[in-house]
Scaffold this active site. Sequence first.
Site, PDB file in Angstrom:
ATOM      1  N   GLY A 177      39.464  42.124  44.623  1.00  0.00           N
ATOM      2  CA  GLY A 177      39.836  43.038  43.187  1.00  0.00           C
ATOM      3  C   GLY A 177      39.485  41.984  41.708  1.00  0.00           C
ATOM      4  O   GLY A 177      40.183  41.953  41.222  1.00  0.00           O
ATOM      5  N   SER A 178      38.381  41.703  42.032  1.00  0.00           N
ATOM      6  CA  SER A 178      37.830  40.822  40.913  1.00  0.00           C
ATOM      7  C   SER A 178      37.282  41.649  39.678  1.00  0.00           C
ATOM      8  O   SER A 178      36.513  40.953  39.057  1.00  0.00           O
ATOM      9  CB  SER A 178      37.693  39.480  41.300  1.00  0.00           C
ATOM     10  OG  SER A 178      36.776  39.590  42.306  1.00  0.00           O
ATOM     11  N   THR A 179      36.600  42.111  40.227  1.00  0.00           N
ATOM     12  CA  THR A 179      35.212  43.056  39.028  1.00  0.00           C
ATOM     13  C   THR A 179      36.413  43.615  37.517  1.00  0.00           C
ATOM     14  O   THR A 179      35.678  43.401  36.471  1.00  0.00           O
ATOM     15  CB  THR A 179      34.792  44.122  39.607  1.00  0.00           C
ATOM     16  OG1 THR A 179      36.318  45.166  39.562  1.00  0.00           O
ATOM     17  CG2 THR A 179      34.171  43.955  40.981  1.00  0.00           C
ATOM     18  N   GLY A 223      39.831  42.985  34.796  1.00  0.00           N
ATOM     19  CA  GLY A 223      41.330  42.937  35.289  1.00  0.00           C
ATOM     20  C   GLY A 223      42.066  41.046  35.139  1.00  0.00           C
ATOM     21  O   GLY A 223      41.362  40.531  35.030  1.00  0.00           O
ATOM     22  N   ILE A 224      43.061  40.806  36.239  1.00  0.00           N
ATOM     23  CA  ILE A 224      43.427  39.801  36.525  1.00  0.00           C
ATOM     24  C   ILE A 224      42.470  38.815  37.443  1.00  0.00           C
ATOM     25  O   ILE A 224      42.400  37.806  37.294  1.00  0.00           O
ATOM     26  CB  ILE A 224      45.098  40.080  36.829  1.00  0.00           C
ATOM     27  CG1 ILE A 224      45.877  40.437  35.652  1.00  0.00           C
ATOM     28  CG2 ILE A 224      45.459  38.455  37.743  1.00  0.00           C
ATOM     29  CD1 ILE A 224      47.725  40.604  36.570  1.00  0.00           C
ATOM     30  N   GLY A 225      42.421  39.969  38.555  1.00  0.00           N
ATOM     31  CA  GLY A 225      41.024  39.482  39.346  1.00  0.00           C
ATOM     32  C   GLY A 225      39.977  38.807  38.344  1.00  0.00           C
ATOM     33  O   GLY A 225      39.565  38.040  38.794  1.00  0.00           O
ATOM     34  N   SER A 283      54.378  40.292  41.102  1.00  0.00           N
ATOM     35  CA  SER A 283      55.094  40.879  40.052  1.00  0.00           C
ATOM     36  C   SER A 283      56.660  40.260  40.097  1.00  0.00           C
ATOM     37  O   SER A 283      56.696  40.036  41.188  1.00  0.00           O
ATOM     38  CB  SER A 283      54.339  42.052  40.480  1.00  0.00           C
ATOM     39  OG  SER A 283      55.111  42.956  39.562  1.00  0.00           O
ATOM     40  N   TYR A 325      56.207  49.946  45.015  1.00  0.00           N
ATOM     41  CA  TYR A 325      55.194  48.910  44.660  1.00  0.00           C
ATOM     42  C   TYR A 325      55.950  48.176  44.892  1.00  0.00           C
ATOM     43  O   TYR A 325      55.446  46.896  44.946  1.00  0.00           O
ATOM     44  CB  TYR A 325      54.664  49.671  43.141  1.00  0.00           C
ATOM     45  CG  TYR A 325      54.092  48.157  42.175  1.00  0.00           C
ATOM     46  CD1 TYR A 325      52.194  47.971  42.423  1.00  0.00           C
ATOM     47  CD2 TYR A 325      54.738  48.146  41.441  1.00  0.00           C
ATOM     48  CE1 TYR A 325      52.156  46.835  41.871  1.00  0.00           C
ATOM     49  CE2 TYR A 325      54.132  46.740  40.355  1.00  0.00           C
ATOM     50  CZ  TYR A 325      52.643  46.740  41.291  1.00  0.00           C
ATOM     51  OH  TYR A 325      52.224  45.254  40.600  1.00  0.00           O
TER      52      TYR A 325
HETATM   53  N1  NAP Z   1      48.338  43.990  35.160  1.00  0.00           N
HETATM   54  C1  NAP Z   1      49.588  44.156  35.115  1.00  0.00           C
HETATM   55  O1  NAP Z   1      51.053  44.273  34.611  1.00  0.00           O
HETATM   56  C2  NAP Z   1      50.371  42.871  36.413  1.00  0.00           C
HETATM   57  C3  NAP Z   1      51.246  42.708  36.288  1.00  0.00           C
HETATM   58  C4  NAP Z   1      52.141  41.546  37.411  1.00  0.00           C
HETATM   59  C5  NAP Z   1      51.156  42.380  38.768  1.00  0.00           C
HETATM   60  N2  NAP Z   1      50.183  42.669  38.684  1.00  0.00           N
HETATM   61  C6  NAP Z   1      49.438  41.930  39.842  1.00  0.00           C
HETATM   62  O2  NAP Z   1      47.859  41.846  39.877  1.00  0.00           O
HETATM   63  C7  NAP Z   1      46.505  42.404  40.406  1.00  0.00           C
HETATM   64  C8  NAP Z   1      45.750  42.765  39.774  1.00  0.00           C
HETATM   65  O3  NAP Z   1      46.053  43.823  38.610  1.00  0.00           O
HETATM   66  P1  NAP Z   1      45.110  44.550  37.586  1.00  0.00           P
HETATM   67  O4  NAP Z   1      46.032  45.127  36.470  1.00  0.00           O
HETATM   68  O5  NAP Z   1      44.012  43.025  36.702  1.00  0.00           O
HETATM   69  O6  NAP Z   1      44.476  45.278  38.500  1.00  0.00           O
HETATM   70  P2  NAP Z   1      42.928  46.579  37.725  1.00  0.00           P
HETATM   71  O7  NAP Z   1      42.791  46.024  35.846  1.00  0.00           O
HETATM   72  O8  NAP Z   1      44.062  48.362  38.005  1.00  0.00           O
HETATM   73  O9  NAP Z   1      41.605  45.845  38.239  1.00  0.00           O
HETATM   74  C9  NAP Z   1      42.018  46.547  39.589  1.00  0.00           C
HETATM   75  C10 NAP Z   1      40.742  45.707  40.104  1.00  0.00           C
HETATM   76  O10 NAP Z   1      41.334  45.428  41.666  1.00  0.00           O
HETATM   77  C11 NAP Z   1      39.716  46.094  41.931  1.00  0.00           C
HETATM   78  N3  NAP Z   1      40.441  47.176  43.190  1.00  0.00           N
HETATM   79  C12 NAP Z   1      41.295  48.800  43.138  1.00  0.00           C
HETATM   80  N4  NAP Z   1      41.177  49.050  44.483  1.00  0.00           N
HETATM   81  C13 NAP Z   1      40.230  48.081  45.416  1.00  0.00           C
HETATM   82  C14 NAP Z   1      40.048  47.767  46.962  1.00  0.00           C
HETATM   83  N5  NAP Z   1      40.421  48.556  48.155  1.00  0.00           N
HETATM   84  N6  NAP Z   1      39.234  46.977  46.886  1.00  0.00           N
HETATM   85  C15 NAP Z   1      38.978  45.741  46.508  1.00  0.00           C
HETATM   86  N7  NAP Z   1      39.083  46.439  44.745  1.00  0.00           N
HETATM   87  C16 NAP Z   1      39.604  47.161  44.345  1.00  0.00           C
HETATM   88  C17 NAP Z   1      39.011  47.438  41.074  1.00  0.00           C
HETATM   89  O11 NAP Z   1      37.319  47.037  41.450  1.00  0.00           O
HETATM   90  P3  NAP Z   1      36.874  48.470  41.155  1.00  0.00           P
HETATM   91  O12 NAP Z   1      37.119  49.192  40.771  1.00  0.00           O
HETATM   92  O13 NAP Z   1      35.176  47.478  41.559  1.00  0.00           O
HETATM   93  O14 NAP Z   1      36.872  48.323  42.716  1.00  0.00           O
HETATM   94  C18 NAP Z   1      39.695  46.013  40.425  1.00  0.00           C
HETATM   95  O15 NAP Z   1      38.658  45.088  40.220  1.00  0.00           O
HETATM   96  C19 NAP Z   1      47.452  43.414  40.877  1.00  0.00           C
HETATM   97  O16 NAP Z   1      47.949  43.216  42.388  1.00  0.00           O
HETATM   98  C20 NAP Z   1      48.766  43.342  40.666  1.00  0.00           C
HETATM   99  O17 NAP Z   1      50.197  44.211  41.345  1.00  0.00           O
HETATM  100  C21 NAP Z   1      49.342  43.389  37.675  1.00  0.00           C
END
Ligand code: NAP
Length: 263
Positions: A15-17, A19-21, A142, A155
Amino acid sequence: MMDLKLTGKRAFVSGSTKGIGSAIATALAREGARVVINGRTDASVSAALSQILGSVPNATIEGFSGDLATPQAAELLGTKFPSVDILVNNLGIFEPKPFEQISDDDWRRFFEVNVLSGVRLSRMYLSGMKDRGWGRIVFISSESAINTPGRMIHYGMTKTAQLAVSRGLAESCAGTAVTVNAVLPGPTNSPGVGEFVNRISGGKPFAEFEKEFFKTVRPTSLLKRFINTEEVASLVAYVCSPLASATNGAALRVDGGVVQTCF
Ligand SMILES: NC(=O)c1ccc[n+]([C@@H]2O[C@H](COP(=O)([O-])OP(=O)(O)OC[C@H]3O[C@@H](n4cnc5c(N)ncnc54)[C@H](OP(=O)(O)O)[C@@H]3O)[C@@H](O)[C@H]2O)c1
């Protein structure tokens, strides 16, 4: 400058396209790791590759498109990339929903996307790490692992489960140079959270929403602002580094102080 000694290490970040990834993949690439990035579509993966190359022109990166919530995609990943030194299980979804409306299917979907995806990839790559005598697995959990949100219990359940899995996996690596840790971000300004904010902010300017959010929704934050994805990535890059060899089986917080305990 601190050298994280990651040159030439092979890394996969789910999931690295964006956000955090994406920030984690960029940080690892900047440190000289050979990074495979992942998203669900060819288009999102190639856009992310160009973006990372834009900020790290000498990055050694490749892409893998596939929905890693499915065993088929995980198998294909293993065929294309049979071994990695560093696995970052970042893929995760979130959505607010009252408990009464979270269906059996929602519970299963959250478990499969947020927990089973990382379990499957760890199972696939762990024995190679042990055989080669070095490895890093990081689960992006998280603050919600500890403070279960009343409006996202499904979640929260997955994020707590990641702590159990990572600690147990670390136990299974005792006496090896493979470490398994969980990193717990707090509210982070990723595109996923941006969409979420847009939905609930009622058109308020971001700065105003942010001020109110940290007054009323996350009053325990010491940072009093959203965390940047790069701030999370800095900790993850360190945990992935050979320098972090004594950090194992840990739950490491990068939550801006939201969780009110010091251990
Ligand atoms: N943001 C926060 O406040 C926060 C806080 C605590 C923990 N986290 C954790 O950090 C992690 C990343 O969160 P984020 O906020 O950066 O997420 P995000 O902005 O929603 O980005 C999600 C990424 O995952 C990819 N993705 C989604 N479903 C997928 C699948 N089934 N297979 C492969 N790739 C997939 C998306 O790429 P595509 O659209 O290209 O598929 C995108 O690159 C998560 O585990 C989240 O629970 C986030």
